[in-house]
Write an enzyme that holds these catalytic residues in place. Structure first.
Site, mmCIF file in Angstrom:
data_model
loop_
_atom_site.group_PDB
_atom_site.id
_atom_site.type_symbol
_atom_site.label_atom_id
_atom_site.label_comp_id
_atom_site.label_asym_id
_atom_site.label_seq_id
_atom_site.Cartn_x
_atom_site.Cartn_y
_atom_site.Cartn_z
ATOM 1 N N PHE A 134 -11.079 1.584 -10.631
ATOM 2 C CA PHE A 134 -10.168 0.435 -10.577
ATOM 3 C C PHE A 134 -10.253 -0.198 -9.187
ATOM 4 O O PHE A 134 -10.176 0.502 -8.178
ATOM 5 C CB PHE A 134 -8.736 0.874 -10.895
ATOM 6 C CG PHE A 134 -7.820 -0.298 -11.099
ATOM 7 C CD1 PHE A 134 -7.883 -1.034 -12.274
ATOM 8 C CD2 PHE A 134 -6.925 -0.684 -10.117
ATOM 9 C CE1 PHE A 134 -7.043 -2.134 -12.463
ATOM 10 C CE2 PHE A 134 -6.091 -1.776 -10.302
ATOM 11 C CZ PHE A 134 -6.154 -2.506 -11.476
ATOM 12 N N ASP A 171 -5.181 8.947 -9.704
ATOM 13 C CA ASP A 171 -4.472 7.736 -10.099
ATOM 14 C C ASP A 171 -4.200 7.867 -11.602
ATOM 15 O O ASP A 171 -5.121 7.884 -12.424
ATOM 16 C CB ASP A 171 -5.327 6.497 -9.794
ATOM 17 C CG ASP A 171 -4.583 5.189 -10.066
ATOM 18 O OD1 ASP A 171 -3.669 5.200 -10.917
ATOM 19 O OD2 ASP A 171 -4.934 4.168 -9.456
ATOM 20 N N TYR A 191 4.560 -0.186 -14.863
ATOM 21 C CA TYR A 191 4.683 -1.321 -15.789
ATOM 22 C C TYR A 191 3.729 -1.261 -16.974
ATOM 23 O O TYR A 191 3.668 -2.197 -17.754
ATOM 24 C CB TYR A 191 4.540 -2.653 -15.046
ATOM 25 C CG TYR A 191 3.308 -2.796 -14.173
ATOM 26 C CD1 TYR A 191 2.069 -3.065 -14.721
ATOM 27 C CD2 TYR A 191 3.401 -2.667 -12.794
ATOM 28 C CE1 TYR A 191 0.944 -3.186 -13.913
ATOM 29 C CE2 TYR A 191 2.287 -2.787 -11.975
ATOM 30 C CZ TYR A 191 1.057 -3.048 -12.544
ATOM 31 O OH TYR A 191 -0.037 -3.160 -11.744
ATOM 32 N N LYS A 192 2.984 -0.164 -17.109
ATOM 33 C CA LYS A 192 2.073 -0.053 -18.250
ATOM 34 C C LYS A 192 2.789 0.717 -19.368
ATOM 35 O O LYS A 192 3.694 0.186 -19.989
ATOM 36 C CB LYS A 192 0.770 0.587 -17.787
ATOM 37 C CG LYS A 192 -0.001 -0.367 -16.861
ATOM 38 C CD LYS A 192 -1.180 0.252 -16.169
ATOM 39 C CE LYS A 192 -1.883 -0.827 -15.342
ATOM 40 N NZ LYS A 192 -2.657 -0.289 -14.238
ATOM 41 N N ARG A 204 -10.600 -5.221 -24.585
ATOM 42 C CA ARG A 204 -9.826 -3.994 -24.396
ATOM 43 C C ARG A 204 -8.531 -4.061 -25.198
ATOM 44 O O ARG A 204 -7.847 -5.078 -25.202
ATOM 45 C CB ARG A 204 -9.530 -3.829 -22.905
ATOM 46 C CG ARG A 204 -8.977 -2.488 -22.515
ATOM 47 C CD ARG A 204 -8.816 -2.383 -21.006
ATOM 48 N NE ARG A 204 -7.756 -3.258 -20.524
ATOM 49 C CZ ARG A 204 -7.113 -3.079 -19.362
ATOM 50 N NH1 ARG A 204 -7.443 -2.078 -18.573
ATOM 51 N NH2 ARG A 204 -6.157 -3.905 -18.987
#
Ligand SMILES: *Cc1c(COP(=O)(O)O)cnc(C)c1O
Length: 414
Positions: free
Chosen positions: A129, A199, A224-225, A373
């Site tokens: 990421f 992570d 927030y995921k 995705r």
């Protein structure tokens, strides 16, 4: 079309027998939308607006500054951290809520490298990421004795050496969905004397994570995921208890001080994980995150993780059956044990295809250069949504509607 495809009755039965079915009603979801992007921004829990209104109207409006004590604001980072700890197999005092994932990466990377002064390499995965790489690069620019080595995924374990201070990896890859063996990589890093920093942004609330069983050192993750904490929700960080007294945050703000309200001139880190706080917690955002975390804790986590895997498998099977002729390539591991809760397919026109899907109400996302995705949070995605999304993808590809001019424009956020 192949006979292996689950028929409509099977899909209905899967939803009817789903033990998590009631959770969908706990979210506000727009009608006419199939939301498969909760791995990027989780959906809104119905309880959140009321909780925010309470924090604003009563706790802030009426309680004013008294609410730092009376409404439990000051202990909110530790309190919500302890709740997140239950999702990742950590002790209650090993997780706190603070800052963003990016900032927490900076704090823990710097602390880890300072704890390994004879080592100069931050080892990470090329193609990981971006913020993980960028933050490591920024730290190395700031502390020029450090260097960042980014190697291909397959080469990570072999690249560990006596110069590695910390190994930084995203457990579930944001693009491919491939998951590392968390315990094995942790052991490999530790065997070389390095600290392991995970992570967990695409893992927390998505797949089973047991930091304690893995003997983990350090971790960060996103609010927030899958935790449904809202846009830009505060992130969390984990420091194993055995490391807490030794590691120091480079962002030595007053909220990480042993006694912030003594207002002394010299920094003295707090005894426990509070030393990794920096400034004043953003209470409206922490309150929203707490609602999302509590909602997930109401669910049977084994059922949550199993359902996400079932949805991923169903989507892969259905898309491959329907869309085999249209140049899609499965990027995500087929084996449920080796992946997270999202599925990616490559397609040469992935961006336009996703725009056409979104125009039909199926929201996934595009990841450059060629990835479609789709995320499958178990609390609010139904098997029927998965089947309908695969059908919509088939229609977009078969009709070539993605060639439409309107689907070629790229927005700032994909
Ligand atoms: C989403 C995500 C982040 C988010 O970082 P922010 O600081 O919140 O922007 C970090 N790392 C990974 C792997 C992510 O998926």
């Amino acid at each position: 079309m192949s006979g292996t495809r689950p028929d409509t009755a099977d899909i209905r039965r899967l939803d009817a027998e789903d033990p998590l079915r009631p959770f969908r009603d706990r979210f506000q979801l727009p009608s006419g939308v199939i939301y498969l992007d909760g791995n990027s921004l989780g959906a809104l829990p119905r309880a959140t607006p009321g909780r925010i209104a309470q924090v604003v109207g009563a706790e802030w409006g009426e309680g004013l500054i008294r609410s730092w004590n009376a409404a439990g604001w000051i202990e909110a980072p530790a309190r919500v951290g302890a709740k997140i700890a239950r999702l990742i197999g950590a002790g209650a005092h090993e997780v706190t809520v603070a800052d963003s994932t990016s900032v927490n990466l900076f704090k823990l990377l710097a602390a880890a490298m300072a704890a390994r002064p004879d080592r100069d390499v931050i080892l990470t995965e090329a193609g990981g990421f971006p913020t993980d790489l960028y933050i490591a690069q920024g730290l190395a620019a700031f502390a020029p004795h450090l260097q960042v080595r980014a190697v291909p995924r397959e080469a990570v374990a072999a690249a560990l050496g006596a110069d590695t201070g910390v190994l930084l990896l995203t457990h579930v890859h944001y693009k491919t969905g491939a998951a590392y063996d968390l315990a094995a990589l942790t052991r490999a890093a530790q065997a070389q004397g390095a600290l392991m920093l995970w992570d967990l942004s695409h893992s927390t609330g998505a797949v089973a994570v047991d930091l304690e069983a893995a003997g983990a050192d350090l971790a960060v993750g996103c609010g927030y995921k899958y935790l449904n904490g809202g846009p830009g929700a505060p992130a969390f960080l984990y420091v194993a208890e055995r490391h807490q007294a030794r590691l120091r945050s480079p962002l030595s703000g007053w909220m990480g001080h042993a006694a912030p309200f003594e207002f002394g001139d010299d920094y003295r880190p707090a005894g426990g994980l509070a030393r990794f706080l920096c400034g004043t917690p953003p209470m409206l955002s922490v309150a929203a995150l707490e609602v999302g975390v509590e909602l997930m804790l109401e669910a049977d986590l084994t059922a949550v993780f199993a359902k996400s895997q079932g949805l991923c498998s169903l989507f892969i099977e259905r898309v491959e059956t329907l869309c085999g002729a249209f140049g899609l390539g499965l990027v995500t591991p087929r084996d449920p044990a080796g992946r997270g809760a999202h599925v990616s397919f490559s397609h040469p026109q992935a961006h336009a295809v996703m725009q056409a899907l979104i125009a039909r109400g199926v929201i996934g996302d595009f990841r450059a250069p060629d990835i479609l995705r789709f995320g499958f949070p178990a609390l609010y995605v139904r098997h029927q949504d998965v089947a309908d999304a695969a059908d919509a993808l088939y229609e977009v590809l078969a009709s070539e509607v993605w060639r439409d001019e309107a689907f070629q424009l790229r927005a700032a956020v994909t």
